[in-house]
Design an enzyme around this catalytic site. Structure first.
Site, PDB file in Angstrom:
ATOM      1  N   GLY A   8       0.941  -1.170   0.201  1.00 46.99           N
ATOM      2  CA  GLY A   8       0.077  -0.041   0.164  1.00 46.99           C
ATOM      3  C   GLY A   8       0.866   1.241  -0.149  1.00 46.99           C
ATOM      4  O   GLY A   8       0.389   2.191   0.564  1.00 46.99           O
ATOM      5  N   TYR A 139     -15.544  -2.635   7.842  1.00 47.11           N
ATOM      6  CA  TYR A 139     -14.410  -2.264   7.996  1.00 47.11           C
ATOM      7  C   TYR A 139     -13.641  -2.504   9.596  1.00 47.11           C
ATOM      8  O   TYR A 139     -12.859  -2.772   9.893  1.00 47.11           O
ATOM      9  CB  TYR A 139     -14.448  -0.725   7.866  1.00 47.11           C
ATOM     10  CG  TYR A 139     -12.954  -0.008   8.198  1.00 47.11           C
ATOM     11  CD1 TYR A 139     -11.948  -0.094   7.291  1.00 47.11           C
ATOM     12  CD2 TYR A 139     -12.950   0.877   9.125  1.00 47.11           C
ATOM     13  CE1 TYR A 139     -10.710   0.572   7.423  1.00 47.11           C
ATOM     14  CE2 TYR A 139     -11.779   1.750   9.309  1.00 47.11           C
ATOM     15  CZ  TYR A 139     -10.639   1.588   8.506  1.00 47.11           C
ATOM     16  OH  TYR A 139      -9.433   2.189   8.773  1.00 47.11           O
ATOM     17  N   ILE A 169      -6.952  10.103   9.605  1.00 43.21           N
ATOM     18  CA  ILE A 169      -5.363  10.804   9.136  1.00 43.21           C
ATOM     19  C   ILE A 169      -5.776  12.030   8.126  1.00 43.21           C
ATOM     20  O   ILE A 169      -6.437  11.714   7.251  1.00 43.21           O
ATOM     21  CB  ILE A 169      -4.454   9.952   8.619  1.00 43.21           C
ATOM     22  CG1 ILE A 169      -4.307   8.592   9.600  1.00 43.21           C
ATOM     23  CG2 ILE A 169      -3.319  10.390   8.085  1.00 43.21           C
ATOM     24  CD1 ILE A 169      -3.688   8.844  10.974  1.00 43.21           C
TER      25      ILE A 169
HETATM   26  N1  SER Z   1      -9.845   6.976   8.155  1.00 45.05           N
HETATM   27  C1  SER Z   1     -10.582   5.817   8.363  1.00 45.05           C
HETATM   28  C2  SER Z   1     -11.962   5.795   7.669  1.00 45.05           C
HETATM   29  O1  SER Z   1     -12.593   6.809   7.916  1.00 45.05           O
HETATM   30  C3  SER Z   1     -10.799   5.688   9.760  1.00 45.05           C
HETATM   31  O2  SER Z   1      -9.688   4.679  10.219  1.00 45.05           O
HETATM   32  O3  SER Z   1     -12.309   4.762   7.105  1.00 45.05           O
END
Ligand code: SER
Length: 314
Positions: A8, A139, A169
């Protein structure tokens, strides 16, 4: 000397982690692996491999005498909800393959978990390291299961696998990807491109967030921490700041006074509502000295500066 392979490598975190590792360990010691085209401005060793191709990965480990893997290849939250079957295959299948390679080749491994591993029954404020984890998104299911699998490989096979639960992030090098906290990145991109943004979360949705530089530095620090200091073998809570879309709008308006934001929540609101608002990361601070440096004002300043320069250069 570390010989590092990153999967990645051209994604949201990889695109900043790779240069940081190249700088620390030398470009010859970092192998950037992606599944799609390598960016034209990439400098260093790159390989194009599908993460499900065990034989090719094993070959790369041998070819470059790899001793450490950062396994970043995975789908984010919204993409997982759009295709849960593929998400399981990529996020879990990929991790299992990499864990097996780490065990068989005695490699050190980093794997990212997320605030997405928490769920609606988790305490939302100052979410503790050890707490109820009942994620309701695919997820989150892959992150929760992944954490347990990492801990299992540590306990059963002694694999030195380390992990953090990243908050949202914020980065500028890659376009906003298909996650939930990525509204924040999209707001900067659209703000600079069009002067306006339609947000898919409600204005008062507070989520834990972090600037990419903090995330990259923290990741490398965890990987360099002495193993006898580490007491968490699932994944460390990691926090910096928390803010809502309307708080980000206020900051952005300091740079773009005419910026406007409208709100049209979609399915991602339910994902955000199932996640914590603030995180208690005392364990990471105690065990390996984690601390963040960027607050919202600084993040906004750096995002604005870096994205403006990126757009000007095009
Ligand atoms: N940035 C990620 C998401 O929103 C969270 O870990 O999927």
């Amino acid at each position: 000397m570390s010989k590092i392979l990153i999967t990645g490598a051209f994604g949201q975190i990889g695109s900043e982690l790779v240069p940081a590792l190249q700088q620390k360990y030398g470009a010859d010691n970092v192998v950037a692996v992606g599944h799609s085209a390598v960016p034209t401005d990439f400098a260093g060793i790159s390989e194009r491999v599908d993460i499900s191709n065990v034989a090719s990965l094993q070959e790369l480990i041998k070819k470059y005498s790899i001793d450490t893997i950062y396994h970043l290849a995975s789908f984010l939250s919204a993409k997982c909800e759009r295709d849960p079957d593929l998400a399981w295959q990529v996020n879990m299948g990929g991790l299992k393959i990499i864990l097996d390679l780490a065990r068989d080749n005695k490699l050190k491994l980093f794997w990212p978990s997320s605030i997405g591993a928490f769920g609606p029954t988790t305490p939302k404020i100052n979410t503790p390291q050890h707490t109820i984890m009942e994620p309701t998104t695919m997820y989150g299911v892959t992150k929760m299961a992944g954490e347990l699998l990492c801990q299992y490989y540590f306990l059963k096979y002694g694999v030195d696998v380390r992990s953090v639960r990243y908050p949202g992030i914020i980065n500028y090098k890659t376009e906003p990807s298909d996650g939930t906290t990525e509204y924040s990145i999209a707001m900067f991109y659209e703000g600079l491109r069009k002067g306006s943004y339609e947000c898919f979360l409600k204005e008062d949705t507070a989520l834990p967030m972090m600037y990419i530089e903090d995330a990259v530095r923290g990741t490398i620090e965890l990987m360099n921490a002495s193993s006898d200091k580490l007491t968490v073998h699932t994944s460390y809570n990691l926090a910096a700041i928390s803010f809502t879309p309307s708080e980000l709008v206020m900051e952005l308006k300091k740079y773009l006074p005419n910026f406007t934001c409208t709100y049209k929540p979609d399915f991602r609101q339910a994902i955000a509502d199932s996640w914590p608002k603030t995180i208690d990361d005392a364990k990471a601070r105690e065990d390996w000295g984690w601390h963040h440096k960027y607050d919202l004002a600084r993040i906004t300043e750096f995002m604005f500066k870096n994205l403006s320069a990126k757009f000007l250069a095009k």
